[in-house]
Write a protein that holds these residues in place. Structure first.
Motif, mmCIF file in Angstrom:
data_model
loop_
_atom_site.group_PDB
_atom_site.id
_atom_site.type_symbol
_atom_site.label_atom_id
_atom_site.label_comp_id
_atom_site.label_asym_id
_atom_site.label_seq_id
_atom_site.Cartn_x
_atom_site.Cartn_y
_atom_site.Cartn_z
ATOM 1 N N MET A 120 62.916 -3.341 88.388
ATOM 2 C CA MET A 120 62.276 -1.861 88.865
ATOM 3 C C MET A 120 60.766 -2.320 89.173
ATOM 4 S SD MET A 120 61.725 1.680 86.764
ATOM 5 C CE MET A 120 63.430 2.069 86.694
ATOM 6 N N GLN A 121 60.280 -1.779 90.385
ATOM 7 C CA GLN A 121 59.131 -1.896 90.743
ATOM 8 C C GLN A 121 58.355 -0.508 90.698
ATOM 9 O OE1 GLN A 121 57.504 -5.038 91.885
ATOM 10 N NE2 GLN A 121 55.918 -3.752 91.398
ATOM 11 N N ILE A 122 57.139 -0.420 89.852
ATOM 12 C CA ILE A 122 56.706 0.664 89.799
ATOM 13 C C ILE A 122 55.286 0.658 90.621
ATOM 14 C CG2 ILE A 122 55.199 1.826 87.975
ATOM 15 C CD1 ILE A 122 58.303 1.973 87.257
ATOM 16 N N LYS A 123 54.838 1.680 91.107
ATOM 17 C CA LYS A 123 53.696 1.654 92.050
ATOM 18 C C LYS A 123 52.472 1.560 91.116
ATOM 19 C CE LYS A 123 51.185 4.951 95.230
ATOM 20 N NZ LYS A 123 51.279 6.126 95.663
ATOM 21 N N GLY A 124 51.689 0.723 91.551
ATOM 22 C CA GLY A 124 50.383 0.397 90.748
ATOM 23 C C GLY A 124 50.610 -0.888 89.788
ATOM 24 N N VAL A 125 51.667 -1.176 89.590
ATOM 25 C CA VAL A 125 51.827 -2.679 88.651
ATOM 26 C C VAL A 125 52.401 -3.705 89.707
ATOM 27 C CG1 VAL A 125 53.435 -3.523 87.027
ATOM 28 C CG2 VAL A 125 52.928 -0.911 86.931
ATOM 29 N N ASN A 126 51.168 -4.394 89.878
ATOM 30 C CA ASN A 126 51.373 -5.480 90.997
ATOM 31 C C ASN A 126 51.312 -7.033 90.324
ATOM 32 O OD1 ASN A 126 51.549 -3.502 93.154
ATOM 33 N ND2 ASN A 126 49.454 -2.946 92.687
ATOM 34 N N SER A 127 50.978 -7.127 89.023
ATOM 35 C CA SER A 127 50.942 -8.516 88.565
ATOM 36 C C SER A 127 51.812 -8.445 87.409
ATOM 37 C CB SER A 127 49.376 -8.734 88.215
ATOM 38 O OG SER A 127 49.024 -7.901 87.102
ATOM 39 N N ILE A 128 51.936 -9.835 86.842
ATOM 40 C CA ILE A 128 52.683 -10.117 85.832
ATOM 41 C C ILE A 128 51.808 -9.445 84.689
ATOM 42 C CG2 ILE A 128 51.717 -12.504 85.302
ATOM 43 C CD1 ILE A 128 54.682 -12.915 84.505
#
Length: 171
Positions: free
Chosen positions: A63-71
């Protein structure tokens, strides 16, 4: 009263370095989560996360969440339970949320006698098994079409035609 926000899974890790989440889905299938635009990280729906993408990956969901762009941002969400809003969910006819079934009174279709309360649901692969508990113990009932007559989650009432031998001492 039916809960507005229902548990749908748990964030168990990250995938890659761009903030992708590994989610253990608590649904019939990972595809179920594809219908949602938002998930929540609290049972009151106060912390909303916008979903950019959902894809099944083996026995988990990526799942990719908007605003979560790094480990690091993804790692901060590890071990969080995710919730869905009931109003956003579309269930097929004859399907129910386990949260709605737990606590329902179970009646015998033939006699209208109370058999107990549904206390747990186990997934076996072929079909779910409902755990019905009363003062004499716990009984395991297959959640199959031949057994389940009706489910009324609004009134917490389930009617079944129990298989012979489950609630009596027949051989």
């Amino acid at each position: 009263m039916l809960k507005q926000f229902l548990e749908a899974g748990k964030i168990v890790g990250t995938h890659g370095i761009k903030g992708m989440l590994r989610v253990q889905a608590w649904c019939d299938s990972a595809d179920f989560l594809k219908q949602f635009k938002y998930v929540y990280t609290d049972k009151n729906g106060e912390n909303r996360l916008e979903i950019k993408s959902v894809q099944p990956h083996g026995n988990i969901v990526l799942m990719q969440i908007k605003g979560v762009n790094s480990i690091d941002e993804a790692e901060a969400l590890r071990n969080k339970v995710i919730y869905i809003s009931r109003k956003d969910a579309k269930l097929p006819e004859g399907r129910y949320f386990i949260d709605d079934l737990i606590g329902c009174k179970v009646l015998d279709f033939e006699s209208s006698n109370e058999l107990g309360t549904l206390t747990e649901v186990s997934s076996t692969g072929a079909n779910d098994v409902w755990h019905i508990t009363n003062s004499k113990g716990e009984y395991l009932v297959p959640a199959i079409e031949e057994v389940i007559v009706s489910v009324d989650t609004l009134n917490s009432l389930i009617t079944i035609k129990p298989l012979k031998g489950i609630f009596d001492d027949e051989d």
